[in-house]
Scaffold this motif. Sequence first.
Motif, PDB file in Angstrom:
ATOM      1  N   SER A  74     -10.733  33.417 -51.764  1.00 51.08           N
ATOM      2  CA  SER A  74     -11.942  33.062 -52.519  1.00 51.08           C
ATOM      3  C   SER A  74     -12.832  33.183 -51.290  1.00 51.08           C
ATOM      4  CB  SER A  74     -12.472  31.634 -52.230  1.00 51.08           C
ATOM      5  OG  SER A  74     -11.166  30.696 -51.399  1.00 51.08           O
ATOM      6  N   SER A  75     -14.219  32.997 -51.193  1.00 51.85           N
ATOM      7  CA  SER A  75     -15.078  33.731 -50.141  1.00 51.85           C
ATOM      8  C   SER A  75     -15.428  33.208 -48.740  1.00 51.85           C
ATOM      9  CB  SER A  75     -16.503  33.591 -50.672  1.00 51.85           C
ATOM     10  OG  SER A  75     -16.932  32.568 -51.115  1.00 51.85           O
ATOM     11  N   GLU A  76     -14.720  31.921 -48.758  1.00 52.10           N
ATOM     12  CA  GLU A  76     -14.762  31.741 -47.157  1.00 52.10           C
ATOM     13  C   GLU A  76     -13.473  32.727 -46.419  1.00 52.10           C
ATOM     14  OE1 GLU A  76     -16.701  30.116 -45.437  1.00 52.10           O
ATOM     15  OE2 GLU A  76     -18.412  29.034 -46.541  1.00 52.10           O
ATOM     16  N   VAL A  77     -12.291  32.380 -47.210  1.00 58.70           N
ATOM     17  CA  VAL A  77     -11.355  33.525 -46.551  1.00 58.70           C
ATOM     18  C   VAL A  77     -11.703  34.885 -46.357  1.00 58.70           C
ATOM     19  CG1 VAL A  77      -8.606  33.688 -47.110  1.00 58.70           C
ATOM     20  CG2 VAL A  77      -9.496  31.407 -47.677  1.00 58.70           C
ATOM     21  N   ARG A  78     -12.714  35.606 -47.828  1.00 57.78           N
ATOM     22  CA  ARG A  78     -12.792  36.735 -46.890  1.00 57.78           C
ATOM     23  C   ARG A  78     -13.629  37.028 -46.002  1.00 57.78           C
ATOM     24  NH1 ARG A  78     -13.672  36.536 -52.808  1.00 57.78           N
ATOM     25  NH2 ARG A  78     -16.174  37.158 -52.738  1.00 57.78           N
ATOM     26  N   ASP A  79     -14.318  36.918 -46.167  1.00 55.79           N
ATOM     27  CA  ASP A  79     -15.265  36.274 -44.588  1.00 55.79           C
ATOM     28  C   ASP A  79     -14.525  36.137 -43.706  1.00 55.79           C
ATOM     29  OD1 ASP A  79     -17.387  35.951 -43.240  1.00 55.79           O
ATOM     30  OD2 ASP A  79     -17.301  33.649 -42.588  1.00 55.79           O
ATOM     31  N   ILE A  80     -12.978  35.505 -43.176  1.00 60.41           N
ATOM     32  CA  ILE A  80     -12.232  35.314 -41.966  1.00 60.41           C
ATOM     33  C   ILE A  80     -11.882  37.183 -41.770  1.00 60.41           C
ATOM     34  CG2 ILE A  80     -10.374  34.674 -41.013  1.00 60.41           C
ATOM     35  CD1 ILE A  80     -10.933  32.084 -42.913  1.00 60.41           C
ATOM     36  N   PHE A  81     -11.603  38.002 -42.737  1.00 59.27           N
ATOM     37  CA  PHE A  81     -10.724  38.737 -42.659  1.00 59.27           C
ATOM     38  C   PHE A  81     -11.891  39.937 -42.137  1.00 59.27           C
ATOM     39  CE2 PHE A  81      -7.532  36.358 -44.317  1.00 59.27           C
ATOM     40  CZ  PHE A  81      -6.377  36.912 -43.936  1.00 59.27           C
ATOM     41  N   GLU A  82     -13.506  38.998 -43.162  1.00 59.21           N
ATOM     42  CA  GLU A  82     -14.409  40.252 -41.762  1.00 59.21           C
ATOM     43  C   GLU A  82     -14.766  40.568 -41.371  1.00 59.21           C
ATOM     44  OE1 GLU A  82     -17.550  40.518 -45.190  1.00 59.21           O
ATOM     45  OE2 GLU A  82     -16.661  40.001 -47.148  1.00 59.21           O
ATOM     46  N   ARG A  83     -14.928  38.913 -40.170  1.00 53.95           N
ATOM     47  CA  ARG A  83     -14.434  38.974 -38.601  1.00 53.95           C
ATOM     48  C   ARG A  83     -13.478  39.670 -38.544  1.00 53.95           C
ATOM     49  NH1 ARG A  83     -20.123  37.548 -38.811  1.00 53.95           N
ATOM     50  NH2 ARG A  83     -20.444  35.970 -40.393  1.00 53.95           N
ATOM     51  N   PHE A  84     -12.260  39.378 -38.619  1.00 55.57           N
ATOM     52  CA  PHE A  84     -11.149  40.435 -38.272  1.00 55.57           C
ATOM     53  C   PHE A  84     -11.532  41.575 -37.347  1.00 55.57           C
ATOM     54  CE2 PHE A  84      -8.519  36.201 -37.928  1.00 55.57           C
ATOM     55  CZ  PHE A  84      -9.304  36.483 -37.213  1.00 55.57           C
ATOM     56  N   GLU A  85     -12.791  42.390 -38.518  1.00 55.13           N
ATOM     57  CA  GLU A  85     -12.501  43.252 -38.942  1.00 55.13           C
ATOM     58  C   GLU A  85     -11.119  44.176 -39.523  1.00 55.13           C
ATOM     59  OE1 GLU A  85     -14.430  45.847 -36.194  1.00 55.13           O
ATOM     60  OE2 GLU A  85     -16.054  44.650 -36.455  1.00 55.13           O
ATOM     61  N   PHE A  86     -10.721  43.032 -40.579  1.00 55.00           N
ATOM     62  CA  PHE A  86      -9.443  44.177 -41.111  1.00 55.00           C
ATOM     63  C   PHE A  86      -9.175  45.507 -41.787  1.00 55.00           C
ATOM     64  CE2 PHE A  86      -5.712  42.436 -43.425  1.00 55.00           C
ATOM     65  CZ  PHE A  86      -4.439  42.421 -42.771  1.00 55.00           C
ATOM     66  N   GLN A  87     -10.145  45.324 -42.329  1.00 53.62           N
ATOM     67  CA  GLN A  87     -10.253  46.419 -43.391  1.00 53.62           C
ATOM     68  C   GLN A  87      -9.634  48.186 -42.457  1.00 53.62           C
ATOM     69  OE1 GLN A  87     -12.464  47.052 -46.745  1.00 53.62           O
ATOM     70  NE2 GLN A  87     -11.906  48.885 -46.525  1.00 53.62           N
ATOM     71  N   THR A  88     -10.466  47.653 -41.443  1.00 55.83           N
ATOM     72  CA  THR A  88     -10.200  49.111 -40.622  1.00 55.83           C
ATOM     73  C   THR A  88      -8.785  48.848 -40.151  1.00 55.83           C
ATOM     74  OG1 THR A  88     -12.417  48.492 -39.965  1.00 55.83           O
ATOM     75  CG2 THR A  88     -11.508  49.916 -38.803  1.00 55.83           C
ATOM     76  N   GLN A  89      -8.290  48.068 -39.432  1.00 52.08           N
ATOM     77  CA  GLN A  89      -7.168  47.886 -39.185  1.00 52.08           C
ATOM     78  C   GLN A  89      -5.938  48.137 -40.189  1.00 52.08           C
ATOM     79  OE1 GLN A  89      -6.792  48.010 -35.475  1.00 52.08           O
ATOM     80  NE2 GLN A  89      -8.552  47.145 -35.306  1.00 52.08           N
ATOM     81  N   VAL A  90      -6.518  47.973 -41.799  1.00 53.08           N
ATOM     82  CA  VAL A  90      -5.886  48.620 -42.394  1.00 53.08           C
ATOM     83  C   VAL A  90      -5.195  49.610 -42.245  1.00 53.08           C
ATOM     84  CG1 VAL A  90      -4.878  48.139 -45.012  1.00 53.08           C
ATOM     85  CG2 VAL A  90      -5.316  45.775 -43.592  1.00 53.08           C
ATOM     86  N   GLU A  91      -6.390  50.484 -42.785  1.00 50.25           N
ATOM     87  CA  GLU A  91      -6.642  51.748 -42.901  1.00 50.25           C
ATOM     88  C   GLU A  91      -5.517  52.431 -41.373  1.00 50.25           C
ATOM     89  OE1 GLU A  91     -10.759  52.060 -43.102  1.00 50.25           O
ATOM     90  OE2 GLU A  91     -10.885  51.790 -45.346  1.00 50.25           O
ATOM     91  N   ARG A  92      -5.576  52.065 -40.548  1.00 51.16           N
ATOM     92  CA  ARG A  92      -5.319  52.630 -39.361  1.00 51.16           C
ATOM     93  C   ARG A  92      -4.097  52.888 -39.624  1.00 51.16           C
ATOM     94  NH1 ARG A  92      -7.183  50.785 -33.489  1.00 51.16           N
ATOM     95  NH2 ARG A  92      -5.414  51.829 -32.312  1.00 51.16           N
ATOM     96  N   LEU A  93      -3.491  51.406 -39.799  1.00 49.53           N
ATOM     97  CA  LEU A  93      -1.960  51.117 -39.796  1.00 49.53           C
ATOM     98  C   LEU A  93      -1.240  52.349 -40.551  1.00 49.53           C
ATOM     99  CD1 LEU A  93      -1.641  47.519 -39.279  1.00 49.53           C
ATOM    100  CD2 LEU A  93      -0.959  48.954 -37.687  1.00 49.53           C
ATOM    101  N   SER A  94      -1.857  52.584 -42.060  1.00 54.26           N
ATOM    102  CA  SER A  94      -1.394  53.157 -42.559  1.00 54.26           C
ATOM    103  C   SER A  94      -1.222  54.636 -42.072  1.00 54.26           C
ATOM    104  CB  SER A  94      -2.564  53.109 -44.133  1.00 54.26           C
ATOM    105  OG  SER A  94      -2.020  53.714 -44.583  1.00 54.26           O
ATOM    106  N   LYS A  95      -3.023  55.001 -41.636  1.00 52.30           N
ATOM    107  CA  LYS A  95      -2.959  56.509 -41.546  1.00 52.30           C
ATOM    108  C   LYS A  95      -1.653  56.214 -40.081  1.00 52.30           C
ATOM    109  CE  LYS A  95      -7.299  57.708 -41.456  1.00 52.30           C
ATOM    110  NZ  LYS A  95      -8.245  57.371 -41.545  1.00 52.30           N
ATOM    111  N   ALA A  96      -1.055  55.731 -39.605  1.00 53.60           N
ATOM    112  CA  ALA A  96      -0.253  55.945 -38.209  1.00 53.60           C
ATOM    113  C   ALA A  96       1.151  55.570 -39.292  1.00 53.60           C
ATOM    114  CB  ALA A  96      -0.079  55.030 -37.529  1.00 53.60           C
ATOM    115  N   GLY A  97       1.262  55.845 -40.497  1.00 48.62           N
ATOM    116  CA  GLY A  97       2.112  55.543 -41.312  1.00 48.62           C
ATOM    117  C   GLY A  97       3.417  54.243 -40.842  1.00 48.62           C
ATOM    118  N   LEU A  98       2.344  52.605 -40.340  1.00 53.09           N
ATOM    119  CA  LEU A  98       3.356  51.743 -39.973  1.00 53.09           C
ATOM    120  C   LEU A  98       2.610  49.876 -40.243  1.00 53.09           C
ATOM    121  CD1 LEU A  98       2.453  51.892 -34.920  1.00 53.09           C
ATOM    122  CD2 LEU A  98       4.294  51.956 -36.455  1.00 53.09           C
ATOM    123  N   LEU A  99       1.760  51.033 -41.896  1.00 51.37           N
ATOM    124  CA  LEU A  99       1.535  49.311 -41.997  1.00 51.37           C
ATOM    125  C   LEU A  99       2.512  48.842 -43.319  1.00 51.37           C
ATOM    126  CD1 LEU A  99      -0.962  47.962 -43.314  1.00 51.37           C
ATOM    127  CD2 LEU A  99      -0.999  49.360 -45.281  1.00 51.37           C
TER     128      LEU A  99
END
Length: 582
Positions: A107-132
């Motif tokens: 739900s939107s309130e939880v999505r907002d939490i992960f946006e503040r963490f800039e989580f998508q950026t970290q997921v992409e970075r981990l994926s590139k490093a083969g660590l996700l």
Amino acid sequence: MATQAALSSFIWSVADLLRGDYKQSDYGKVILPFTVLRRLDCVLEPTKDAVLAELAAKQKLGVNPGPFLQRKTGLPFFNQSPLDLKKLLGDPSNVEQNLLTYIQGFSSEVRDIFERFEFQTQVERLSKAGLLYQVTEKFCQIDLHPSRVSNADMGTVFEELIRKFAELSNETAGEHFTPREVIRLMVNLLFVEDSDALSKPGVVRTLYDPTAGTGGMLSVAGEYLAELNPRASLNVYGQELNPESYAICKADMLIKGQKVENIVFGNTLSDDGHHGEHFDYMLSNPPFGVEWKKVEKEVRREHETQGFAGRFGPGLPRISDGSMLFLLHLISKMRPLKEGGSRFGIVLNGSPLFTGGAGSGESEIRRYVLENDLLEAIVGLPTDMFYNTGIATYVWILSNKKPAERRGKVQLIDASGMWQKMRKSLGSKRKELSDAHIERITRLFGSFQEARDEDGTPISRIFDNEDFGYHSITVERPLRDEAGNIVLGTRGRQKGKPQPDSKLRDTENVPYKEDVAEYFEREVLPHAPDAWIDPDKTRVGYEIPFNRHFYVFKPPRPLAEIDDDLKATTDRILEMIKGLSA
């Protein structure tokens, strides 16, 4: 139950995976959001099947499923994705896409939490490093179900992780949270006079923290009230400026069933997220000695255009320390007395007690607080209590609903000697309050009496509000010409009057309760018979010289004793010199 230490060290072990691909100072950007995600994943697990069944049913009917899914979880949030963290691991080649899809299912309130963490950026970075995949798998191994890890323990785990990451990136950990025992003391002082009202069934109260950090103050207050009265309900509100702290605070409140829309992101001083609202209780540990230059334009505009209709009517402190602005902000949030009144606690360093002379912003703020009879007590804490500073700190308790015996009075409690040494220092924090210390300070406050410790040293003192006020008078002496004659004015109102010599000008602070003329006659005229007071320059000032009120004079040792010691030392030095020259 998993211990907090075991949990923290397990989560910390994820750092071993990141080493090399991530700088140490960036570990928190991965570990904090993943910890939140795993907690939410575990919290929602028992209702997952029921939620998916409800989703299918409501989609068939073409109805918005949100409110129904929330009812199924029994929480203020849900996730409508068929995925969870364990299912993600079953499709290793698509883990990045699936993880982001799973996040979108919240739900939107939880999505907002992960946006503040800039989580998508970290997921992409981990994926590139083969660590996700490895990081996700690691977090799936940790059991964060509420039956295993309580909300309070979860909050403590978050705090410990934040402190570690703050140390690694050389941030000030104290910006993010306040030691738990200091919060417990503050909550005690807030609730002690209201314990009767708070123990009634069905009571609902509001609590607000304008510098919420990771939500520690709000959490501890909630836990304490639940202990006091399981049927009482505390609705919490907050605002926080740091995106990561805000995200954690919001996640914590979400898990505890609080309305997360009450936690607002942004700068409290320049952009009040709870404009026009008032609260029963408030707590704050604003940053010490931090300048407010960034928000100066907005704060000055509010002060100048709104005056007392805004938050900063009484005055503005110097630009180098904005903590007193938070004091004024909290005063503006007090529930009016006719609606039940308000009490709040704020942690400040020493400078708001005495910085700034008569007429300065700081003095005017103290004047407003004391002349409106808002200050109940100030408690001086031991040094080395906070993670990011060793300086002395003070808890101010303010209220607009003082009990009859406290009206017109202020209690000062010196708790600087009440501490025990920590087994292991945490940053600058080397001392802590034990439960017995908290109880003792609470009792001193609750009994509202003067008191001394076992050695006879004062630890609780009671003053009238006026005891902290003074008149700052300007004493003038006449200007004389080369022949020593007094120079007189030649025009206007000054005609025929002695002219002041600015080099001889002096100021005196006359205690508020003293008659200025009598003081002048007694203290000034015997030394300067030609002096006078310039009434146009008289100012009212207020200061709270906390330490002076607890100073105990220790007479020096007798001179004969000091002489004997000196002689013994001299004789010993002479003997040593003899030995060297032999």
